[in-house]
Scaffold this active site. Structure first.
Site, PDB file in Angstrom:
ATOM      1  N   GLU A 155      17.221 -14.275  33.723  1.00 20.03           N
ATOM      2  CA  GLU A 155      16.649 -12.924  33.613  1.00 20.03           C
ATOM      3  C   GLU A 155      15.142 -13.035  33.488  1.00 20.03           C
ATOM      4  O   GLU A 155      14.604 -14.114  33.187  1.00 20.03           O
ATOM      5  CB  GLU A 155      17.249 -12.180  32.410  1.00 20.03           C
ATOM      6  CG  GLU A 155      18.700 -11.778  32.641  1.00 20.03           C
ATOM      7  CD  GLU A 155      19.310 -10.982  31.497  1.00 20.03           C
ATOM      8  OE1 GLU A 155      18.731 -10.922  30.411  1.00 20.03           O
ATOM      9  OE2 GLU A 155      20.408 -10.424  31.710  1.00 20.03           O
ATOM     10  N   HIS A 192      13.289   0.597  27.948  1.00 18.03           N
ATOM     11  CA  HIS A 192      13.809  -0.035  29.169  1.00 18.03           C
ATOM     12  C   HIS A 192      13.263   0.735  30.354  1.00 18.03           C
ATOM     13  O   HIS A 192      13.325   1.963  30.383  1.00 18.03           O
ATOM     14  CB  HIS A 192      15.344  -0.006  29.178  1.00 18.03           C
ATOM     15  CG  HIS A 192      15.907  -0.981  30.156  1.00 18.03           C
ATOM     16  ND1 HIS A 192      15.832  -0.791  31.519  1.00 18.03           N
ATOM     17  CD2 HIS A 192      16.518  -2.176  29.976  1.00 18.03           C
ATOM     18  CE1 HIS A 192      16.386  -1.827  32.127  1.00 18.03           C
ATOM     19  NE2 HIS A 192      16.812  -2.683  31.214  1.00 18.03           N
ATOM     20  N   ARG A 226       8.765  -6.145  30.917  1.00 17.14           N
ATOM     21  CA  ARG A 226       9.389  -4.825  30.742  1.00 17.14           C
ATOM     22  C   ARG A 226       8.396  -3.725  30.392  1.00 17.14           C
ATOM     23  O   ARG A 226       8.473  -2.621  30.909  1.00 17.14           O
ATOM     24  CB  ARG A 226      10.395  -4.889  29.601  1.00 17.14           C
ATOM     25  CG  ARG A 226      11.793  -5.035  30.088  1.00 17.14           C
ATOM     26  CD  ARG A 226      12.784  -4.924  28.978  1.00 17.14           C
ATOM     27  NE  ARG A 226      14.040  -5.427  29.534  1.00 17.14           N
ATOM     28  CZ  ARG A 226      15.159  -5.571  28.861  1.00 17.14           C
ATOM     29  NH1 ARG A 226      15.201  -5.258  27.594  1.00 17.14           N
ATOM     30  NH2 ARG A 226      16.247  -6.015  29.450  1.00 17.14           N
ATOM     31  N   HIS A 246      15.183   1.780  24.053  1.00 22.47           N
ATOM     32  CA  HIS A 246      16.277   0.840  24.322  1.00 22.47           C
ATOM     33  C   HIS A 246      16.554  -0.100  23.158  1.00 22.47           C
ATOM     34  O   HIS A 246      17.703  -0.379  22.846  1.00 22.47           O
ATOM     35  CB  HIS A 246      15.903   0.037  25.563  1.00 22.47           C
ATOM     36  CG  HIS A 246      16.956  -0.913  26.028  1.00 22.47           C
ATOM     37  ND1 HIS A 246      18.223  -0.498  26.375  1.00 22.47           N
ATOM     38  CD2 HIS A 246      16.933  -2.268  26.222  1.00 22.47           C
ATOM     39  CE1 HIS A 246      18.941  -1.552  26.762  1.00 22.47           C
ATOM     40  NE2 HIS A 246      18.186  -2.635  26.654  1.00 22.47           N
ATOM     41  N   ARG A 273      10.865  -7.784  22.993  1.00 23.05           N
ATOM     42  CA  ARG A 273      12.053  -8.645  23.004  1.00 23.05           C
ATOM     43  C   ARG A 273      12.267  -9.275  24.374  1.00 23.05           C
ATOM     44  O   ARG A 273      12.176  -8.600  25.406  1.00 23.05           O
ATOM     45  CB  ARG A 273      13.285  -7.796  22.661  1.00 23.05           C
ATOM     46  CG  ARG A 273      14.593  -8.525  22.774  1.00 23.05           C
ATOM     47  CD  ARG A 273      15.745  -7.578  22.546  1.00 23.05           C
ATOM     48  NE  ARG A 273      15.874  -6.622  23.611  1.00 23.05           N
ATOM     49  CZ  ARG A 273      16.965  -6.465  24.366  1.00 23.05           C
ATOM     50  NH1 ARG A 273      18.026  -7.204  24.158  1.00 23.05           N
ATOM     51  NH2 ARG A 273      17.016  -5.550  25.317  1.00 23.05           N
TER      52      ARG A 273
HETATM   53  C1  LIG Z   1      22.954  -0.312  27.427  1.00 24.91           C
HETATM   54  C2  LIG Z   1      22.552  -1.513  26.624  1.00 24.91           C
HETATM   55  C3  LIG Z   1      22.610  -2.785  27.183  1.00 24.91           C
HETATM   56  C4  LIG Z   1      22.241  -3.903  26.430  1.00 24.91           C
HETATM   57  N1  LIG Z   1      22.373  -5.150  26.984  1.00 24.91           N
HETATM   58  C5  LIG Z   1      22.083  -6.247  26.220  1.00 24.91           C
HETATM   59  C6  LIG Z   1      22.307  -7.558  26.717  1.00 24.91           C
HETATM   60  O1  LIG Z   1      22.784  -7.749  27.830  1.00 24.91           O
HETATM   61  N2  LIG Z   1      21.989  -8.604  25.916  1.00 24.91           N
HETATM   62  C7  LIG Z   1      21.463  -8.454  24.662  1.00 24.91           C
HETATM   63  O2  LIG Z   1      21.182  -9.453  23.974  1.00 24.91           O
HETATM   64  N3  LIG Z   1      21.269  -7.216  24.168  1.00 24.91           N
HETATM   65  C8  LIG Z   1      21.582  -6.120  24.912  1.00 24.91           C
HETATM   66  N4  LIG Z   1      21.378  -4.872  24.385  1.00 24.91           N
HETATM   67  C9  LIG Z   1      20.994  -4.758  22.970  1.00 24.91           C
HETATM   68  C10 LIG Z   1      22.202  -5.105  22.093  1.00 24.91           C
HETATM   69  O3  LIG Z   1      23.358  -4.551  22.679  1.00 24.91           O
HETATM   70  C11 LIG Z   1      22.042  -4.565  20.668  1.00 24.91           C
HETATM   71  O4  LIG Z   1      20.815  -4.957  20.128  1.00 24.91           O
HETATM   72  C12 LIG Z   1      23.151  -5.132  19.778  1.00 24.91           C
HETATM   73  O5  LIG Z   1      24.404  -4.878  20.349  1.00 24.91           O
HETATM   74  C13 LIG Z   1      23.088  -4.509  18.387  1.00 24.91           C
HETATM   75  O6  LIG Z   1      24.208  -4.957  17.671  1.00 24.91           O
HETATM   76  P1  LIG Z   1      24.397  -4.536  16.161  1.00 24.91           P
HETATM   77  O7  LIG Z   1      25.700  -5.113  15.734  1.00 24.91           O
HETATM   78  O8  LIG Z   1      23.190  -4.855  15.410  1.00 24.91           O
HETATM   79  O9  LIG Z   1      24.493  -2.929  16.200  1.00 24.91           O
HETATM   80  P2  LIG Z   1      25.505  -1.953  16.963  1.00 24.91           P
HETATM   81  O10 LIG Z   1      26.349  -2.654  17.945  1.00 24.91           O
HETATM   82  O11 LIG Z   1      24.686  -0.815  17.468  1.00 24.91           O
HETATM   83  O12 LIG Z   1      26.482  -1.454  15.798  1.00 24.91           O
HETATM   84  C14 LIG Z   1      26.024  -0.611  14.762  1.00 24.91           C
HETATM   85  C15 LIG Z   1      27.195  -0.233  13.895  1.00 24.91           C
HETATM   86  O13 LIG Z   1      26.727   0.443  12.724  1.00 24.91           O
HETATM   87  C16 LIG Z   1      27.489   1.622  12.501  1.00 24.91           C
HETATM   88  N5  LIG Z   1      26.652   2.562  11.742  1.00 24.91           N
HETATM   89  C17 LIG Z   1      25.326   2.825  11.900  1.00 24.91           C
HETATM   90  N6  LIG Z   1      24.903   3.695  10.952  1.00 24.91           N
HETATM   91  C18 LIG Z   1      25.983   3.974  10.179  1.00 24.91           C
HETATM   92  C19 LIG Z   1      26.193   4.802   9.043  1.00 24.91           C
HETATM   93  N7  LIG Z   1      25.215   5.525   8.469  1.00 24.91           N
HETATM   94  N8  LIG Z   1      27.446   4.865   8.500  1.00 24.91           N
HETATM   95  C20 LIG Z   1      28.478   4.153   9.037  1.00 24.91           C
HETATM   96  N9  LIG Z   1      28.314   3.338  10.122  1.00 24.91           N
HETATM   97  C21 LIG Z   1      27.085   3.256  10.677  1.00 24.91           C
HETATM   98  C22 LIG Z   1      27.874   2.097  13.912  1.00 24.91           C
HETATM   99  O14 LIG Z   1      28.983   2.953  13.884  1.00 24.91           O
HETATM  100  C23 LIG Z   1      28.189   0.732  14.552  1.00 24.91           C
HETATM  101  O15 LIG Z   1      29.487   0.332  14.189  1.00 24.91           O
HETATM  102  C24 LIG Z   1      21.756  -3.739  25.114  1.00 24.91           C
HETATM  103  C25 LIG Z   1      21.687  -2.460  24.558  1.00 24.91           C
HETATM  104  C26 LIG Z   1      22.081  -1.360  25.296  1.00 24.91           C
HETATM  105  C27 LIG Z   1      22.014  -0.004  24.666  1.00 24.91           C
END
Ligand SMILES: Cc1cc2nc3c(=O)[nH]c(=O)nc-3n(C[C@H](O)[C@H](O)[C@H](O)COP(=O)(O)OP(=O)(O)OC[C@H]3O[C@@H](n4cnc5c(N)ncnc54)[C@H](O)[C@@H]3O)c2cc1C
Length: 529
Positions: A119, A238, A284, A343, A378
């Site tokens: 990438e 993004h 980006r 993003h 990032r």
């Molecule tokens: C479309 C898209 C494509 C992406 N592609 C990539 C990729 O290819 N590679 C990469 O490295 N990154 C990618 N990213 C970024 C990456 O997906 C995220 O940074 C990562 O998944 C975040 O994971 P997380 O577990 O920290 O949070 P999340 O997966 O966002 O989970 C957050 C959790 O917290 C819970 N939550 C939040 N607030 C509360 C609250 N007040 N009460 C109860 N529950 C709550 C939500 O319900 C959820 O369960 C992408 C992001 C997007 C949007």
């Protein structure tokens, strides 16, 4: 402290968030007990399930952790933390091994080796992926099945956390509400370790690729309890969200430009070659600003994939293909309308190399944390790697600092909880005044809007959490009077030559807004280090 309708004594740790960071931390903690609380459902909530490209890790024969670290520091405009970057680059390959053991079906080449994609801004092919662009869904499916089969993990879906319970300066519990309307109840989960894995802030913006759950709640809750917040101004936009009026906007992955797709205006004219030698593959933030400026002067921008990908589109990029077809666009033949969208948040709750926040008893992992890995921007596919590495490190630290208990936890019956939505006025304000390009007067106007929304919130804690996060992003953007990485100030377009990280508390942010501009210079000097 608030009074709750119900108190649950959680054995072990509570983990807020059921995305990749929350579930991986819970799995790494096992058999140490944990309760995973989330507003959404395990395996289906948060950004994780939407991730397309995959995970960056130096697993190829021609690669090394030091090359991965170098690329990460360069993408972050030199403002990342070199020690943390080395830690993540060194440990990411072991976390891929963990995912393979859980059963994630990463794509393989004809010799059976992991198939690696390259990438933008990575000097080697090092992205492990699943079924082309379906990494997030496949990883989350595997992790949720593993969590469901682990007896020490209790899942508590349908709770919206609103506030930390703090005693003697230490986090001792979390207030969460469940149910809707007059049936809504408040429960206090008490535990000796609390791990936030609450994701990003994208939904505070009107145009975002993030699910609406990514509304900065965890960051706001921690900040309102006094946690230190780092690099809040660094929000990645993004460049190529699919602009078909959907909220959230589907993503046209960067890999399309990697394959040769071109950015054009409505006449078919390419504009990137005049802006950067790498044209469509420029960093980006450069591409996002170029598209933003075209749109600001009334142009429409499209991603033309017809020559580069053409008839193989549906098999190579099934997620993007489905998003286009459902909007009436055949991406193999027609240009895809695109626009920049919020993003990823490089900033977040300041955390150390064990995932500890500045509040004793509170750890944070994943996108809600700011470890210093990403600097001002990032590198693609580093966020899932960071969530895994810090999930494992935080789990080890929590396990080492507490005694395990084997009590069963009794949870209330699941209820339909409607989590608070960010106010539309806030979302429009963040997109127009705290977006791809920023300047002092607009940022100050944004703070006035945030102030008036705070007054109108009627003390609703969910609204206050979102507004606290918006206030921190805006204040940090106001204080950083330079352009670096994803943070671009129209009134300070140059780099100041100081790649320092920024640190703020919510109280600092409120004091700065009340005294601006008198203390602004001093505050900047104090808060960047
Ligand atoms: C479309 C898209 C494509 C992406 N592609 C990539 C990729 O290819 N590679 C990469 O490295 N990154 C990618 N990213 C970024 C990456 O997906 C995220 O940074 C990562 O998944 C975040 O994971 P997380 O577990 O920290 O949070 P999340 O997966 O966002 O989970 C957050 C959790 O917290 C819970 N939550 C939040 N607030 C509360 C609250 N007040 N009460 C109860 N529950 C709550 C939500 O319900 C959820 O369960 C992408 C992001 C997007 C949007």
């Amino acid at each position: 402290m608030r009074t709750a309708d119900n108190t649950i004594e959680a054995p072990g740790a509570i983990i807020l968030g059921a995305g990749i960071a929350g579930l991986f931390t819970a799995l790494k903690l096992a058999p140490f007990p944990s309760v995973v609380i989330a507003s959404g459902q395990s395996g289906r909530s948060g950004s994780s399930v939407w991730a397309q490209g995959g995970i960056a890790a130096a697993v190829g024969d021609d690669d090394s952790w030091s090359l991965h670290a170098q690329d990460t520091l360069a993408a972050g405009a030199g403002s990342g933390d070199a020690r943390i970057t080395e830690l993540v680059a060194r440990e990411a390959p072991q976390r891929i091994e963990d995912l393979l053991r859980y059963g994630v079906p990463f794509d393989r080449d004809s010799t059976g080796q992991l198939s690696l994609a390259r990438e933008a801004a990575h000097s080697r092919a090092r992205i492990v992926h699943v079924s082309g662009d379906r990494a997030g869904a496949a990883i989350m499916g595997t992790l949720s099945r593993a969590a469901a089969a682990t007896p020490s993990i209790a899942m508590a879906g349908g709770f919206e956390a609103i506030e930390l319970a703090i005693q003697d300066g230490k986090a001792v519990g979390l207030f969460a509400r469940y149910g809707a309307g007059t049936d809504a109840r408040l429960v206090l989960f008490r535990a000796r370790a609390i791990v936030f894995a609450t994701g990003g802030v994208g939904a505070l913006y009107a145009v975002t690729t993030n699910p609406l759950e990514s509304r900065g709640q965890g960051l706001g809750i921690a900040a309102r309890a006094g946690a230190l917040v780092a690099d809040a101004e660094f929000v990645q936009f993004h460049p190529t969200a699919i602009a078909v009026g959907r909220d959230p906007a589907p993503l046209a992955t960067e890999a399309l430009r990697g394959e040769g797709a071109l950015l054009v205006d409505h006449t078919g004219r390419r504009f990137m070659p005049a802006i950067h030698p790498a044209a469509e593959l420029a960093p980006r933030d450069v591409v996002a600003r170029a598209i933003h400026r075209e749109i600001a002067r009334g142009e429409r921008v499209f991603l033309d994939c017809s020559d580069a990908i053409g008839d193989n589109f549906a098999s190579r990029f099934p997620t993007v293909h489905a998003a286009c077809v459902s909007a009436g666009i055949d991406p193999a033949k027609e240009p895809i309308p695109v626009a920049p969208a919020a993003h990823y948040h490089m900033g977040g709750i300041a955390s150390d190399e064990r995932g500890r926040s500045s509040i004793p008893g509170l750890w944070c992992v994943g996108e809600c944390a700011s470890t210093g890995l990403h600097g001002a921007n990032r590198l693609a596919s580093n966020s899932l790697a960071e969530a895994l590495v810090f999930g494992a490190l935080a789990a080890e630290d929590v396990r080492g600092s507490l005694v395990s208990e084997s009590r069963n936890v009794k949870l209330p019956a699941p209820a339909a909880t409607v989590a608070a939505a960010p106010p539309q006025r806030l979302r429009r304000t963040m997109s127009t005044l705290v977006g791809v390009e920023r300047e002092q007067n607009q940022l100050r106007n944004a703070l006035s809007v945030i102030r008036s929304l705070e007054r109108a919130s009627g003390g609703d804690p969910a609204a206050q959490n979102m507004l606290a996060t918006a206030r921190l992003i805006t204040t940090a953007a106001l204080l950083r009077r330079e352009s670096i990485g994803a943070h671009f100030r129209r009134d300070h377009p140059q780099r100041a030559g100081n790649p320092a990280r920024s640190f703020l508390t919510l109280q600092d942010a409120e004091t700065i807004a009340a005294n601006w501009p008198v203390t602004s210079r001093a505050a900047h000097d104090r808060n960047t280090q």
